[in-house]
Design an enzyme around this catalytic site. Structure first.
Site, PDB file in Angstrom:
ATOM      1  N   ASP A 116       0.859  -1.179   0.000  1.00 33.29           N
ATOM      2  CA  ASP A 116       0.000   0.000   0.000  1.00 33.29           C
ATOM      3  C   ASP A 116       0.901   1.237   0.000  1.00 33.29           C
ATOM      4  O   ASP A 116       2.126   1.123  -0.050  1.00 33.29           O
ATOM      5  CB  ASP A 116      -0.952  -0.004   1.202  1.00 33.29           C
TER       6      ASP A 116
ATOM      7  N   SER B 260      -0.548 -10.106  -1.936  1.00 35.58           N
ATOM      8  CA  SER B 260      -1.728  -9.684  -1.194  1.00 35.58           C
ATOM      9  C   SER B 260      -2.075 -10.615  -0.045  1.00 35.58           C
ATOM     10  O   SER B 260      -2.963 -10.310   0.743  1.00 35.58           O
ATOM     11  CB  SER B 260      -2.947  -9.581  -2.135  1.00 35.58           C
TER      12      SER B 260
ATOM     13  N   SER C  53      -6.447 -12.495   3.360  1.00 37.67           N
ATOM     14  CA  SER C  53      -5.743 -11.616   2.440  1.00 37.67           C
ATOM     15  C   SER C  53      -5.466 -10.294   3.148  1.00 37.67           C
ATOM     16  O   SER C  53      -5.939 -10.052   4.264  1.00 37.67           O
ATOM     17  CB  SER C  53      -6.587 -11.388   1.180  1.00 37.67           C
ATOM     18  N   TYR C  54      -4.714  -9.427   2.485  1.00 38.35           N
ATOM     19  CA  TYR C  54      -4.348  -8.145   3.089  1.00 38.35           C
ATOM     20  C   TYR C  54      -5.611  -7.348   3.418  1.00 38.35           C
ATOM     21  O   TYR C  54      -6.455  -7.124   2.546  1.00 38.35           O
ATOM     22  CB  TYR C  54      -3.462  -7.358   2.128  1.00 38.35           C
ATOM     23  N   PRO C  55      -5.777  -6.917   4.683  1.00 41.57           N
ATOM     24  CA  PRO C  55      -7.057  -6.323   5.095  1.00 41.57           C
ATOM     25  C   PRO C  55      -7.205  -4.827   4.857  1.00 41.57           C
ATOM     26  O   PRO C  55      -8.243  -4.276   5.195  1.00 41.57           O
ATOM     27  CB  PRO C  55      -7.088  -6.635   6.597  1.00 41.57           C
TER      28      PRO C  55
END
Length: 447
Positions: A115, A144, A330-332
């Protein structure tokens, strides 16, 4: 080729090492008690990997001595004041480890979260490593979820670091520092001269670019609540009770604010009974549909966690991040509410078929004609897919279990057909007053 891999936190570094090495790695301690180095061969790229990490942001920012003290300058001079970027003393051991490992490496591979914040932390790592080896090759691993397929793909197909995103975070950091410092000093120094209690001790009237507008919303809502004047109203309540079950009919007038008018209408309705019984004037039966939920984003996860699980939004996200680091989610942190057309739903659904609570339903999604691709929302941050389970786990307890179960059930629901049913509306006339009631859907074609 020697590759230095740097993750954003210790748990991610260890998980990456376990996946890429197949559990066969050597561990060495650094001067930081939280940071370890993991070394192993990675034959897929004919490389020797050293995996280490930082602990979030590596650098801090502050004004120089000429502007750091509160009375050293006019608060508004801070907007043009130079800002120094430095590594604080508690991060020096991490810096030393990066410098030592970079000297031996041919390539630096950034494994921070994918991110904006992760890109900036990656840039901080690059700047430190280039002090030790100016010509080190820099790549970025993009993933991810902490699952083998994605981690191996990221290691074998690295990309370039997104320096534009890193620059945007750097601009925000500098703006937060300058705006926050200037207005905090201005407010505090001005109000201290007017309110004696602020002059005592180290009282500060702080200003934050995000917090201050939020305070404005809170005050605005408070004023609306305080200014609200409640007004009594009346309505006719009509219900039909049969076999112990009651159906409440809604008065078509809604409600009236004149008590005398309400009593007159009510008395007239009573006067017609039982000589003139209530009469059904119309029955409408139609098929109704309830859309399945959109894929899950960070904001929706926090809202649902607060509403349904009664957990604070921050706690929900903290739990989701922990489950991500353990390889279960997965990436939150994502605002994407649409899956890629090539997303592999079946392999993830198959992992859930062993669960005693929803395994049978997951099995139907994989074996019967009940699976439907999730709906597509309007948002796609081009970085991460919507939040979804990446593995089945049956050993969780407490709030972690509740958050994981919600995310998994939401994923299963998003892969299902829309719910269909019949909705019946009954219109009724009683004493020349009209009422209606809607009976809940009585047939479910999808879940």
């Amino acid at each position: 080729m020697r590759v230095l891999c740097v993750a954003e936190k210790p748990s991610i570094a260890k998980s990456i090492s376990q996946i890429l090495s197949g559990g066969q790695y050597n561990t060495s301690q650094t001067r930081s008690k939280f940071i370890k180095n993991y070394e192993f061969d990675y034959p897929q790229t004919d490389s020797f990997f050293t995996v280490t990490c930082v602990a979030g942001h590596l650098t801090s920012n502050d004004f120089s001595d000429a502007h750091r003290k509160w009375n050293s300058c006019d608060p508004f001079d801070l907007f043009d004041a130079p800002v120094e970027t430095f590594i604080p003393s508690d991060k020096k051991a991490i810096e030393e480890n990066l410098l030592a490992q970079a000297r031996r490496a041919d390539m630096l591979m950034i494994w921070t979260d994918c991110d904006r914040e992760g890109e900036h932390i990656g840039l901080e790592i690059v700047r430190v490593c280039k002090k030790a080896k100016r010509n080190i090759d820099v790549k970025r691993a993009r993933f991810s979820a902490i699952i083998a397929q994605q981690i191996h793909r990221a290691a074998q197909n690295p990309v370039e670091l997104d320096r534009a995103q890193a620059a945007s975070v750097e601009a925000r950091i500098l703006l937060d520092l300058k705006v926050g410092s200037a207005f905090t000093r201005m407010q505090t120094l001005t109000l201290q001269s007017q309110f004696a209690q602020l002059s005592e001790g180290n009282n500060v009237v702080s200003y934050g670019p995000c917090q201050f507008p939020t305070l404005g919303f809170v005050v605005q809502k408070y004023n609306l609540v305080k200014a609200f004047v409640s007004e009594p109203f009346w309505y006719i309540y009509l219900s039909l009770v049969r076999e112990g079950e009651g159906t409440v009919f809604t008065w078509k007038r809604g409600h009236v604010f004149d008590r005398d008018v309400a009593i007159s209408l009510y008395d007239f309705v009573l006067s017609t009974l039982p000589d003139v019984p209530a009469r059904v004037t119309k029955v409408t039966r139609k098929e109704t549909k309830k859309w399945k939920p959109l894929p899950l984003t960070t904001v929706e996860l926090q809202k649902a966690g607060s509403r349904l699980l009664r957990l604070a939004p921050k706690k929900v996200l903290d739990i989701a991040e922990k489950l991500y680091q353990q390889g279960f989610l997965s990436y939150p942190r994502t605002e994407t509410d649409q899956f890629d057309p090539q997303f592999d739903f079946m392999s993830l659904l198959q992992k859930q078929t062993v669960d005693p609570a929803w395994g049978a339903y997951a099995t139907r999604l994989t074996t019967e004609d009940t699976f439907m691709p999730p709906r597509k929302g309007k948002n796609n941050d081009k970085a991460h897919p919507p939040i979804h389970p990446t593995a089945h786990v049956a050993t969780l307890a407490g709030d972690e279990k509740r958050v994981y179960e919600f995310i998994t059930r939401r994923f299963l629901a998003s892969c299902s057909r829309d719910a269909l049913g019949w909705q019946t509306t009954v219109d009724l006339e009683c004493g020349r007053e009209y009422f209606s009631a809607t009976v809940p859907p009585s047939r479910a074609l999808g879940r």
